[in-house]
Design a protein around this motif. Structure first.
Motif, PDB file in Angstrom:
ATOM      1  N   GLY A 160       0.779  -1.228   0.000  1.00 28.61           N
ATOM      2  CA  GLY A 160       0.000   0.000   0.000  1.00 28.61           C
ATOM      3  C   GLY A 160       0.809   1.275   0.000  1.00 28.61           C
ATOM      4  N   CYS A 161       1.988   1.217  -0.583  1.00 25.73           N
ATOM      5  CA  CYS A 161       2.841   2.411  -0.566  1.00 25.73           C
ATOM      6  C   CYS A 161       2.300   3.495  -1.492  1.00 25.73           C
ATOM      7  N   GLY A 162       1.498   3.099  -2.458  1.00 22.68           N
ATOM      8  CA  GLY A 162       0.840   4.084  -3.302  1.00 22.68           C
ATOM      9  C   GLY A 162       1.647   4.575  -4.490  1.00 22.68           C
ATOM     10  N   ILE A 163       2.851   4.079  -4.639  1.00 22.03           N
ATOM     11  CA  ILE A 163       3.699   4.549  -5.745  1.00 22.03           C
ATOM     12  C   ILE A 163       3.028   4.297  -7.090  1.00 22.03           C
ATOM     13  N   CYS A 164       2.494   3.086  -7.255  1.00 18.10           N
ATOM     14  CA  CYS A 164       1.873   2.738  -8.540  1.00 18.10           C
ATOM     15  C   CYS A 164       0.731   3.697  -8.869  1.00 18.10           C
ATOM     16  N   ILE A 165      -0.031   4.005  -7.846  1.00 18.70           N
ATOM     17  CA  ILE A 165      -1.200   4.885  -8.067  1.00 18.70           C
ATOM     18  C   ILE A 165      -0.728   6.223  -8.629  1.00 18.70           C
ATOM     19  N   GLY A 166       0.319   6.748  -8.022  1.00 19.15           N
ATOM     20  CA  GLY A 166       0.841   8.027  -8.474  1.00 19.15           C
ATOM     21  C   GLY A 166       1.450   7.967  -9.866  1.00 19.15           C
ATOM     22  N   ARG A 167       1.972   6.806 -10.219  1.00 18.81           N
ATOM     23  CA  ARG A 167       2.681   6.716 -11.497  1.00 18.81           C
ATOM     24  C   ARG A 167       1.758   6.333 -12.659  1.00 18.81           C
ATOM     25  N   CYS A 168       0.541   5.923 -12.372  1.00 20.67           N
ATOM     26  CA  CYS A 168      -0.354   5.481 -13.442  1.00 20.67           C
ATOM     27  C   CYS A 168      -0.820   6.669 -14.277  1.00 20.67           C
ATOM     28  N   PRO A 169      -0.450   6.693 -15.569  1.00 22.33           N
ATOM     29  CA  PRO A 169      -0.798   7.848 -16.407  1.00 22.33           C
ATOM     30  C   PRO A 169      -2.310   7.977 -16.610  1.00 22.33           C
ATOM     31  N   MET A 170      -3.013   6.844 -16.559  1.00 22.65           N
ATOM     32  CA  MET A 170      -4.452   6.879 -16.802  1.00 22.65           C
ATOM     33  C   MET A 170      -5.240   7.104 -15.517  1.00 22.65           C
ATOM     34  N   LYS A 171      -4.504   7.144 -14.393  1.00 17.95           N
ATOM     35  CA  LYS A 171      -5.157   7.354 -13.083  1.00 17.95           C
ATOM     36  C   LYS A 171      -6.286   6.353 -12.837  1.00 17.95           C
ATOM     37  N   VAL A 172      -6.010   5.092 -13.142  1.00 19.13           N
ATOM     38  CA  VAL A 172      -7.065   4.085 -12.940  1.00 19.13           C
ATOM     39  C   VAL A 172      -6.843   3.239 -11.690  1.00 19.13           C
ATOM     40  N   LEU A 173      -5.841   3.599 -10.903  1.00 15.98           N
ATOM     41  CA  LEU A 173      -5.594   2.801  -9.694  1.00 15.98           C
ATOM     42  C   LEU A 173      -6.023   3.565  -8.453  1.00 15.98           C
ATOM     43  N   GLY A 174      -6.448   2.832  -7.445  1.00 15.68           N
ATOM     44  CA  GLY A 174      -6.864   3.473  -6.198  1.00 15.68           C
ATOM     45  C   GLY A 174      -6.625   2.558  -5.010  1.00 15.68           C
ATOM     46  N   VAL A 175      -6.901   3.078  -3.837  1.00 20.39           N
ATOM     47  CA  VAL A 175      -6.675   2.322  -2.599  1.00 20.39           C
ATOM     48  C   VAL A 175      -7.935   1.555  -2.222  1.00 20.39           C
ATOM     49  N   GLU A 198     -11.058  -0.921 -18.147  1.00 21.35           N
ATOM     50  CA  GLU A 198     -11.198  -0.530 -19.565  1.00 21.35           C
ATOM     51  C   GLU A 198     -10.095   0.467 -19.930  1.00 21.35           C
ATOM     52  N   LYS A 199      -9.995   1.521 -19.091  1.00 25.12           N
ATOM     53  CA  LYS A 199      -9.080   2.607 -19.439  1.00 25.12           C
ATOM     54  C   LYS A 199      -7.606   2.216 -19.344  1.00 25.12           C
ATOM     55  N   CYS A 200      -7.295   1.084 -18.640  1.00 23.35           N
ATOM     56  CA  CYS A 200      -5.899   0.663 -18.481  1.00 23.35           C
ATOM     57  C   CYS A 200      -5.306   0.299 -19.824  1.00 23.35           C
ATOM     58  N   THR A 201      -4.154   0.922 -20.175  1.00 23.78           N
ATOM     59  CA  THR A 201      -3.531   0.699 -21.494  1.00 23.78           C
ATOM     60  C   THR A 201      -2.456  -0.381 -21.442  1.00 23.78           C
ATOM     61  N   SER A 202      -2.342  -1.042 -20.290  1.00 26.32           N
ATOM     62  CA  SER A 202      -1.293  -2.067 -20.105  1.00 26.32           C
ATOM     63  C   SER A 202       0.106  -1.508 -20.311  1.00 26.32           C
ATOM     64  N   CYS A 203       0.274  -0.261 -19.934  1.00 29.14           N
ATOM     65  CA  CYS A 203       1.622   0.320 -20.090  1.00 29.14           C
ATOM     66  C   CYS A 203       2.589  -0.268 -19.073  1.00 29.14           C
ATOM     67  N   ALA A 204       2.041  -0.827 -18.002  1.00 28.41           N
ATOM     68  CA  ALA A 204       2.844  -1.508 -16.972  1.00 28.41           C
ATOM     69  C   ALA A 204       3.770  -0.572 -16.191  1.00 28.41           C
ATOM     70  N   LEU A 205       3.528   0.725 -16.311  1.00 27.21           N
ATOM     71  CA  LEU A 205       4.341   1.654 -15.510  1.00 27.21           C
ATOM     72  C   LEU A 205       4.162   1.365 -14.026  1.00 27.21           C
ATOM     73  N   CYS A 206       2.950   1.018 -13.637  1.00 27.62           N
ATOM     74  CA  CYS A 206       2.692   0.719 -12.223  1.00 27.62           C
ATOM     75  C   CYS A 206       3.534  -0.464 -11.795  1.00 27.62           C
ATOM     76  N   ALA A 207       3.492  -1.505 -12.614  1.00 30.28           N
ATOM     77  CA  ALA A 207       4.210  -2.736 -12.274  1.00 30.28           C
ATOM     78  C   ALA A 207       5.693  -2.464 -12.170  1.00 30.28           C
ATOM     79  N   ARG A 208       6.206  -1.694 -13.122  1.00 33.83           N
ATOM     80  CA  ARG A 208       7.657  -1.427 -13.119  1.00 33.83           C
ATOM     81  C   ARG A 208       8.063  -0.525 -11.962  1.00 33.83           C
ATOM     82  N   SER A 209       7.094   0.225 -11.427  1.00 36.88           N
ATOM     83  CA  SER A 209       7.419   1.120 -10.319  1.00 36.88           C
ATOM     84  C   SER A 209       7.267   0.444  -8.959  1.00 36.88           C
ATOM     85  N   CYS A 210       6.687  -0.722  -8.958  1.00 33.46           N
ATOM     86  CA  CYS A 210       6.361  -1.362  -7.679  1.00 33.46           C
ATOM     87  C   CYS A 210       7.592  -1.992  -7.041  1.00 33.46           C
ATOM     88  N   PRO A 211       7.946  -1.523  -5.851  1.00 34.36           N
ATOM     89  CA  PRO A 211       9.119  -2.070  -5.160  1.00 34.36           C
ATOM     90  C   PRO A 211       8.928  -3.527  -4.771  1.00 34.36           C
TER      91      PRO A 211
END
Ligand SMILES: Cc1ncc(C[n+]2csc(CCOP(=O)(O)OP(=O)(O)O)c2C)c(N)n1
Ligand SMILES: Cc1ncc(C[n+]2csc(CCOP(=O)(O)OP(=O)(O)O)c2C)c(N)n1
Ligand code: SF4
Ligand code: SF4
Ligand code: SF4
Ligand code: SF4
Lengths: 249, 68, 361, 184, 361, 249, 184, 68
Positions: free
Chosen positions: B13-28, B46-59
């Motif tokens: 729950g560090c929230g990094i992914c949420i902040g890094r998601c360009p589509m702002k589709v993640l939440g707590v 639907e709006k998720c583009t599978s850019c995987a920025l969240c995944a790559r940012s997740c510690p």
């Protein structure tokens, strides 16, 4: 469905003990990815420090050894000299590498040991609860600089990359960070370069990564990542200080 | 099969992914995980583009991302 | 006699290490042992080995930790102050159960002291100068020949028991030359240790790991008692098992009224004293621990039942004498005579002590 | 040939540069070649720096208990300070061979036989003061005849580094001269 | 009660050091003692003192060596692995006869081990983990109150005997909070030590020198025996002299059939055990060495004449038990019970051991 | 008759144990002269290293302490922090300062301790009989580099002045030598500058002196002094790397 | 007021952020203010990182032998894992106060009295989940009445850092609410 | 009183002074000192200019120089 992203082979499935948002996890992943992509997994030996990453060996599917505090470069030297065919890397924090381990890192670098060092600079001692590190910024309050680091008493943050770049032997010395997706990609490249150089027997490679310690900085991860840009990078400029073999070119 | 899969046992729950998601589709999510964290959840796949920025940012490498 | 060579103790030890298959030396210069690294600096490159002068004793012992973890036969050497600096590393090596050879050519202390021979690091070597419950196997040669013989044994013992071995020598043994017959070389293969880091044999299961941290109380306690068991086993092996010969040397103890006890160079002087005593009608005997840990307490206890008293002679203010007392358990008096700071007691003065004890007045 | 008292304890001493340790090595090699037990123990440490050097050699029929020599049977003194320091320790009836080129003759000790050998001069005449130590070695063999001169010269050969062939002849002559001088 | 404060052991020790006139701390962080430097990092600047976090334990102990040589009251603290690194420096400080306080808040070993409480550095502390013949005065508190009291005593003893003093504590004592009454502050003047480097009083004769090198064998031997004499004197002072009170604590030993022996936190658990034993009709007593060096051997020997047996309990595989055996000299059995790795033995299991001994079947 | 030259006050009358021609003696004299000229004798405390100069305290009429091998800067730190009014200097060889003492010198320098360091770089371990130092030149034969130092195995000579000049705190960092009368005068000036700065509370001053070790180099003094010019200076360039307060100006 | 069995051994446990150590400190201070002997012992070490925290407090009429609590009389469980880990250790006839907001009600142990206190919710209602620990402290005072609520609130005052005045009122109300809830 | 005075007990015969003397008036004496060195001696005091370069170069501070 095609998989866009998942856990690299060399990274174990164990959940880490790191605090929420700590950069250690991401950097572990970048190291594991680099090793996998270069096909080095089965001949790589990691050296864990004493610091929050003391359990790094739990998180990699690689031969591993945990060194005494600060001595990882000496341990790595012993290993590499006995198993020259192996790929050896140390993973060290700034207390481990820049304080108690100063002599060991300087001399491993000066000998040009053919090893890779991943240096986690989070400007503080994490594991022991947030004491001052030689890399702590002036004015920064820590458990052992409760009034903020005073340069007139304890000097200025020590710049290891610059100092190591004064030596003749090192092949690659660079400073990166992971506080944005772009920075993270750069760090991945740097770590991969470092292992590539070792693979090619080109000598000592050193990657300093500016990291956050949300717990001991008392800042949530996002804020901490911004703090890196605003406060750390001005003191620890990003960039490559040595690239003997033009691997970045 | 979903594009975005999270392993709640890994998420802190560090929230990094949420902040890094360009589509702002993640939440707590409001529930606590076994470890006592509020894991991240997908708000609008639907709006998720599978850019995987969240995944790559997740510690904690808690996210896997797929593309159709 | 043809194959006898005149060599310094430090050199005989070094050459034997090479014959034992040791190809990696990590150390830092210090008198009176520098001939040892200097010899290997010449010798190891001739056999594709690596001689590396570390930046310090601390770096050296940690290079040993890394090197030993690969399964290689590795060694370091130093003298008293340098060995003090190695204590954290030694504790790590013992905790990780890594085989290696550590040589201490003792000099006068405490502090910088001087470079003359001494035996004042006995406690550090045998009780554990580092933190935590651990033991080194400690061998104490008394001649250049034994500097060689015990080196071969040391590497065997280290591998057999997965434990660091220390050769506890002194300035005289390191510096003196005597004729020595060197052993046959052994073929050692780093890959014979399948637990070694970097071992890649087909039979390798999973990955090899070397660590000394056990955060859970249960795990650390388990590890502590595991080590404890191992140490008991080593004790037995030296007391009655296949390592018995390395444990002790005796002369005329059976009927002795007074048993002189000393290790290393002292034991040779005591031998003269015993001869002189016997000539003068004093029933003296010599007990010489060749291995200081595990200490030959069993035999000492037996002799305590037969003799009238012990005289322990050391080049220290009295360290090994405690282990003698522990074994004797007050059954007979245990006397002590020591010289320090580099003075080597002469047979005359020791004889004198014996007289005081057996012929008081 | 046997050693008179079954055991010969020797101390040799001189200035740093006088090759006292090598002198001791020659004695030990000769003793070993003669099938005796031998030990060689140098002074080490600060004495290295500038000062003086000395070394103890024991040659014995029986195994050697201790290489430490407190009361030598024989003293080889290369310079004056060595006489002052070690002569008093020599056993009654013992022998001192001294470098007469640097040590003026005098009555040293009535109970110690003093053999004057102008080693530095002899060596100088041979072209190098540095072999004064070898001259003394020759003189020693006379005082302690563990083997013949011929056999001893073989050891000199074996002791002189192969690449220093030019040294070899010099050493041999020096040794012989010392042997002969002591004879006279 | 008004002046009782709830404090951690580490903090009580730190505050008392300040009250004792210590104005200079040099150390390096390590769990479980970090509260100590952290407290002083806040506190010392308030009294114009200097808190300096060294780059390592080795730098720290050598800063202590320099600081103590000026006559100032200085201290450092660490935990097991860190203390191993200080061994060379400690040997130098003891050799130079410099007063200072060294704190070891013991954790589980060997190697990195863990950060839980342990007592496995007893040998290192009392026999000399460093090289050469030397001794530290070693105090073992068993409460937060004593973490304070003994700190004041430690600085006094150090100055009185010109000897380094170690407080041998453990993770529990360092971390726990208890109410504590702090002592009155003392006025300490660095210039009261006229031998101090930089002392410039009108009465200064020549220059002040601090060294530990004695190249001449005679001089080093003289120094060694001088130290030996001093250690004998300290022994007497603690055995029968003015430091007697700091030596030992006893409960119901006079008529005891079994005497339980333990130091530090263990002694408190043993006290409960003794009470429970007495309730159950077992004549048990408690012997608690408060000072580990010099060890209260004399009293132990006396008691060995009165009691039927000893049971030594330690958080180690058995270290202090050797000093008990040395004093008992086989007169009565000496049993040992140990837990390690951070496990603190419960009164139940110890009671159990007592039963096994006194009520075998 | 007027006296042109004689022994400085702070230099004791004891004959030294140094080998004939060794530079240690001359540098002792320059240190003593500087202290005398600045009138600092009665408040100066010297820290002797472990090395041939271990007995330095015999040769100065000053308060003195002999440190453990490599730890002089830590010892000096302890002294200076407890006696801020005193003038503290360390005198260290290259084994002492550049090998085992690396961490201590780097961190004393980085803290900007207000002390003076006289660093004797003779490219070898003297006291112990001529083993390789981190400063040993490539190809140079020593007791532990019998085939000559091989850069591929043990790296290149380490340049301490350059490395220390990377740090922010030091006030003065200079490299000099004493192999000619002119060079000797320069060295005198440098050492005096260093003490002047400490006297003025300006912080850390470091004077590296390129020296000869005739004994272990196996060269007579005159030849050795020439060797410094021909071989050492090209590797260790003379000059001032830091002069914060323009004391040389 | 006296402690029922003369001695109360308490263990409190929860997630890292739940302020378990502070909760323990409140108990100890209250006990000390009541003139009892007290000891406080935290779990320290890796548990700091991410994981859980726990702490042992002993409040006793007699001097305390050991601060280590193996079998608590009272358990304060702030989260589910703590119940799993420590409930089995609670003495027969002992008490568990548990944070009902995070721990679903169930039949835990027949021989242990379970007091449900929705501490997180109560704290949340007061505006900050972070004071759930103080709520529990209030509930504790009910279970172990060493002093009156008024006296206890004084300790809260004394425990709250002077510069955190805004916290003071919050803490006091939280403590009181916990006390009252446990009463109900 | 001479311009140039040497303390033979300090001189180690290293020869540095001889080499540094601009007037070349210094030389090696043939006798051995107590320490076993051949000390430096003054060959021609007239020509000595009292520049004291020898004294300043001497590692053992064995030379004192005076001027009339
Ligand atoms: C010899 C020794 N000294 C000190 C310690 C305590 N210690 C453990 S980790 C650490 C420093 C951790 O900080 P850092 O190296 O920056 O790594 P981080 O935890 O920040 O990742 C210290 C001082 C130790 N374990 N061993
Ligand atoms: C801990 C320790 N390690 C090693 C030594 C041995 N030792 C004494 S001096 C020295 C190095 C001397 O060389 P350097 O520092 O260059 O000074 P120099 O003698 O050349 O003036 C060494 C390794 C020691 N005394 N203590
Ligand atoms: S303490 Fe800091 S460095 Fe350590 S795991 Fe937590 S966030 Fe990361
Ligand atoms: S980055 Fe990872 S750990 Fe952090 S909230 Fe997102 S999924 Fe969870
Ligand atoms: S060995 Fe070298 S450094 Fe040491 S005194 Fe001699 S010449 Fe000088
Ligand atoms: S320089 Fe000094 S020591 Fe050297 S020869 Fe001249 S006077 Fe003698």
């Amino acid at each position: 469905m095609q998989k866009i992203f998942s856990r690299p082979q060399s990274l174990s499935a164990n959940p880490t003990h790191y605090c929420p948002g700590c950069d250690h996890g991401v950097i572990h992943r970048l190291v594991a990815e680099s090793i996998d992509e270069l096909g080095l997994a089965e001949r790589t030996i990691g050296v864990a420090p004493v610091g929050c990453s003391v359990f790094a060996y739990e998180y990699f599917n690689l031969d591993f050894i945990s060194a005494a505090h600060g001595r990882a470069p000496a341990v790595a030297t012993g290993i590499k000299r006995c198993r020259p065919d192996s790929i050896v890397f140390t993973y060290q924090g700034d207390g481990d590498l820049a304080a108690i381990g100063t002599a060991e890192i300087i001399h491993a670098a000066n000998r040009g040991e053919n090893i890779t060092v991943v240096f986690i600079n989070n400007a503080i001692y994490g594991m022991t609860g947030g004491q001052m590190a030689p890399t702590t910024l002036v004015g920064m309050k820590t458990a052992t600089s409760p009034y903020g680091r005073d340069a007139s008493l304890t000097g200025n943050p020590i710049k290891m990359s610059e100092m190591i770049a004064c030596l003749d032997a090192p092949a690659y010395v660079t400073r990166v960070t992971v506080n944005t997706p772009a920075a993270l990609m750069k760090t991945k490249k740097a770590i991969k370069n470092a292992f590539q150089l070792q693979k090619d027997g080109k000598g000592f490679s050193f990657v300093e990564v500016l990291c956050i310690c949300p717990t001991n900085w008392g800042k949530p991860p996002a804020e901490a990542h911004k703090w890196v840009t605003d406060n750390m990078i001005p003191v620890f400029p990003l960039g490559t200080f040595r690239d003997k073999h033009k691997i970045e070119a | 099969m979903p594009k975005w899969v999270i392993n709640e046992d890994l998420c802190k729950g560090c929230g990094i992914c949420i902040g890094r998601c360009p589509m702002k589709v993640l939440g707590v999510s409001d529930h606590l995980s076994a470890k006592g964290y509020h894991p991240t959840k997908m708000l609008n796949e639907e709006k998720c583009t599978s850019c995987a920025l969240c995944a790559r940012s997740c510690p904690d490498v808690a996210i896997e991302v797929y593309k159709a | 006699m043809a194959d006898k060579i005149l060599m310094k103790g430090n050199e005989a030890l070094a050459e034997t290490a090479v014959l034992a298959g040791c190809r990696h030396y990590f150390g830092y210069p210090i008198t009176p042992q520098s001939e040892l690294p200097e010899y290997l600096a010449k010798r190891l490159p001739e056999v594709e080995g690596v001689f590396l002068q570390a930046e310090s004793e601390i770096a050296a012992i940690n290079m040993i930790y890394g090197g030993a973890a690969t399964g290689a036969r590795v060694m370091t050497s130093s003298s008293s102050p340098g060995v003090s600096l190695k204590q954290e590393g030694i504790s790590y090596i013992a905790a990780a159960e890594l085989p290696c050879l550590i040589v201490n050519v003792m000099r006068g202390g405490p502090g910088l002291g001087n470079i003359s021979p001494a035996q004042s690091d006995y406690f550090q070597a045998t009780k554990g100068g580092g933190h935590g419950d651990y033991h080194l196997i400690v061998l104490a040669p008394n001649s250049v020949q034994e500097m060689s013989d015990m080196t071969m044994k040391a590497f065997e013992a280290a591998d057999t028991f997965k434990n660091p071995v220390m050769i506890l020598s002194d300035g005289v043994l390191g510096q003196m030359m005597e004729p020595v017959v060197l052993p046959e070389p052994v073929n050692f293969d780093i890959n014979s240790k399948k637990w070694g880091l970097g071992y890649r044999g087909a039979d390798k299961k999973g990955r090899n790991l070397c660590t000394t941290i056990f955060m859970d109380v249960e795990h650390l306690e388990e590890h502590n008692w595991h080590l404890y068991q191992k140490y008991q086993f080593i004790r037995d092996e030296f007391e009655k098992g296949s390592w018995k010969d390395l444990s002790i040397e005796e002369h005329e103890c059976e009927d002795a009224d007074i048993i002189l006890v000393g290790y290393g160079i002292i034991s040779r002087i005591l031998k003269t004293v015993v001869e002189k005593c016997r000539k003068r009608g004093i029933k003296a005997g010599l007990l010489r621990p060749k291995t200081l840990w595990p200490f030959p307490s069993g035999r000492v206890a037996e002799l305590a039942k037969k003799t009238k008293q012990f005289l322990v002679v050391e080049m220290s203010c009295g360290q090994m004498v405690e282990d003698i007392k522990l074994a004797v358990e007050g059954k007979v008096p245990v006397y002590f005579f020591g010289r320090t700071g580099g003075t080597i007691p002469s047979d005359f003065e020791i004889l004198n002590e014996v007289d005081k004890i057996v012929r008081p007045d | 040939m046997n050693i008179p008292q079954g055991k010969e304890e020797v101390i040799m001493a001189g200035f740093g540069g006088q090759g006292v340790l090598f002198l001791g090595k020659v004695l030990a090699e000769v003793g070993m070649a003669a099938g005796k037990n031998v030990s060689w123990l140098p002074s080490y440490g600060p004495e290295m720096r500038g000062g003086t050097a000395n070394c103890s050699v024991v040659i014995s029929e029986a195994p050697i208990a201790s290489p430490i020599v407190n009361e030598p049977d024989l003293l080889i003194a290369m310079n004056r300070p060595s006489v002052t320091r070690f002569l008093p320790k020599v056993k009654k009836g013992g022998v001192m061979i001294y470098n007469a080129s640097l040590i003026p003759e005098e009555t040293f000790r009535s109970d110690v036989k003093a053999m004057a050998v102008p080693a530095s001069r002899i060596a100088g005449d041979l072209g190098s003061e540095r072999v004064a130590n070898v001259v003394m070695a020759g003189a020693f063999l006379r005082a302690c005849p563990v083997m013949s001169l011929e056999q001893a010269l073989k050891q000199i050969e074996h002791l002189t580094p192969a690449k220093k062939k030019e040294m070899l002849e010099l050493n041999k002559t020096a040794f012989t001269k010392g042997y002969e001088y002591a004879n006279a």
